[in-house]
Design a protein around this motif. Structure first.
Motif, PDB file in Angstrom:
ATOM      1  N   PHE A  87      -1.492   0.837  -5.840  1.00 30.75           N
ATOM      2  CA  PHE A  87      -2.192   0.652  -4.576  1.00 30.75           C
ATOM      3  C   PHE A  87      -3.413  -0.229  -4.773  1.00 30.75           C
ATOM      4  O   PHE A  87      -4.474   0.035  -4.238  1.00 30.75           O
ATOM      5  CB  PHE A  87      -2.624   2.002  -4.003  1.00 30.75           C
ATOM      6  CG  PHE A  87      -1.492   2.947  -3.783  1.00 30.75           C
ATOM      7  CD1 PHE A  87      -0.513   2.673  -2.848  1.00 30.75           C
ATOM      8  CD2 PHE A  87      -1.393   4.106  -4.514  1.00 30.75           C
ATOM      9  CE1 PHE A  87       0.536   3.552  -2.641  1.00 30.75           C
ATOM     10  CE2 PHE A  87      -0.351   4.989  -4.311  1.00 30.75           C
ATOM     11  CZ  PHE A  87       0.618   4.707  -3.370  1.00 30.75           C
ATOM     12  N   CYS A  90      -3.639  -3.678  -0.109  1.00 31.88           N
ATOM     13  CA  CYS A  90      -2.847  -3.167   1.007  1.00 31.88           C
ATOM     14  C   CYS A  90      -1.438  -3.735   1.047  1.00 31.88           C
ATOM     15  O   CYS A  90      -0.537  -3.100   1.575  1.00 31.88           O
ATOM     16  CB  CYS A  90      -3.560  -3.456   2.324  1.00 31.88           C
ATOM     17  SG  CYS A  90      -5.074  -2.510   2.476  1.00 31.88           S
ATOM     18  N   ALA A  93       1.420  -1.531  -0.207  1.00 31.25           N
ATOM     19  CA  ALA A  93       1.031  -0.125  -0.350  1.00 31.25           C
ATOM     20  C   ALA A  93       1.835   0.767   0.592  1.00 31.25           C
ATOM     21  O   ALA A  93       2.309   1.832   0.184  1.00 31.25           O
ATOM     22  CB  ALA A  93      -0.460   0.052  -0.104  1.00 31.25           C
ATOM     23  N   GLY A 135      -7.184   4.498   2.102  1.00 32.16           N
ATOM     24  CA  GLY A 135      -7.011   3.099   2.474  1.00 32.16           C
ATOM     25  C   GLY A 135      -7.841   2.724   3.685  1.00 32.16           C
ATOM     26  O   GLY A 135      -8.462   1.652   3.720  1.00 32.16           O
ATOM     27  N   ARG A 138     -11.457   1.665   3.319  1.00 35.29           N
ATOM     28  CA  ARG A 138     -11.742   0.328   2.784  1.00 35.29           C
ATOM     29  C   ARG A 138     -11.715  -0.761   3.857  1.00 35.29           C
ATOM     30  O   ARG A 138     -11.893  -1.929   3.552  1.00 35.29           O
ATOM     31  CB  ARG A 138     -10.726  -0.019   1.705  1.00 35.29           C
ATOM     32  CG  ARG A 138     -10.805   0.900   0.519  1.00 35.29           C
ATOM     33  CD  ARG A 138      -9.834   0.507  -0.562  1.00 35.29           C
ATOM     34  NE  ARG A 138      -9.852   1.514  -1.601  1.00 35.29           N
ATOM     35  CZ  ARG A 138      -8.777   2.015  -2.168  1.00 35.29           C
ATOM     36  NH1 ARG A 138      -7.594   1.579  -1.834  1.00 35.29           N
ATOM     37  NH2 ARG A 138      -8.876   2.931  -3.094  1.00 35.29           N
TER      38      ARG A 138
END
Length: 194
Positions: A87, A90, A93, A135, A138
């Motif tokens: 990961f 992105c 992912a 995720g 971020r």
């Protein structure tokens, strides 16, 4: 503040004694699940089977459901690592997560009968949500986007599609299904970010 909490927790996650105790508790639960229903297993039985005391159990987990979720998280991440998926960004992912869920579901059906009969969505959905929340942290969300709701929606979409895939006779390869899931769920994430 969150970073300070994460930094304080980091040594705990690598302390060999803590890792050993958690592994022992997880292995004990797996052994007990071959003998009886999850609902009928007590925390004392888990601790006894792990040759640890009950207080040690509570140092690591608030209840047996948290232990089950930790087992699921560890197993799911192991499946992802086994496929060499990462990961780091992105791109890919979402596909990696979808593939991990397909693998997880496929392997769970071959587990001892107790694990196969358990409502696995209760343990895997929070794991997927957590990964999506990591995720989402971020990226700057679009105005008005509830990132928790986004993570929940995406987690259920991935799980539901993977579960449907598993139940389909003559199903397509997991890699192909993961690509289809990615194509369907990715627009949800794209619409939620700026």
């Amino acid at each position: 503040m969150t970073q300070a909490l994460q930094s304080a927790a980091a040594p705990e996650a690598t302390d060999p004694r803590i890792l050993r105790s958690r592994r022992m508790l997880m292995e004990a639960l797996v052994r007990l699940l071959t003998q009886k229903e999850f609902a009928d297993i007590s925390i004392q039985e888990i601790a006894d089977e792990a040759t640890l005391n009950r207080a040690t159990f509570y140092l690591h987990y608030p209840d047996k459901n948290a232990l089950l979720q930790a087992m699921t998280d560890a197993r799911f991440r192991e499946l992802i690592a086994r496929r060499g998926l990462s990961f780091t960004d992105c791109n890919g992912a979402l596909r990696a997560i979808a593939l991990g869920v397909c693998d997880y579901l496929a392997e769970t059906t071959g587990c001892p009968s107790q694990l196969a009969k358990m409502p696995i969505e209760g343990s895997i959905i929070p794991v997927i949500e957590g990964i999506f929340m990591e995720g989402a942290a971020r990226h700057e969300p679009a105005p008005g986007v509830d990132t928790v709701l986004l993570a929940t929606t995406a987690a259920w979409a991935v799980f539901g599609a993977a579960r449907r895939w598993l139940q389909t006779p003559g199903r397509i390869p997991a890699e192909e299904m993961a690509a289809r899931i990615e194509a369907m769920v990715k627009p949800v994430f794209l619409s939620a970010t700026q």
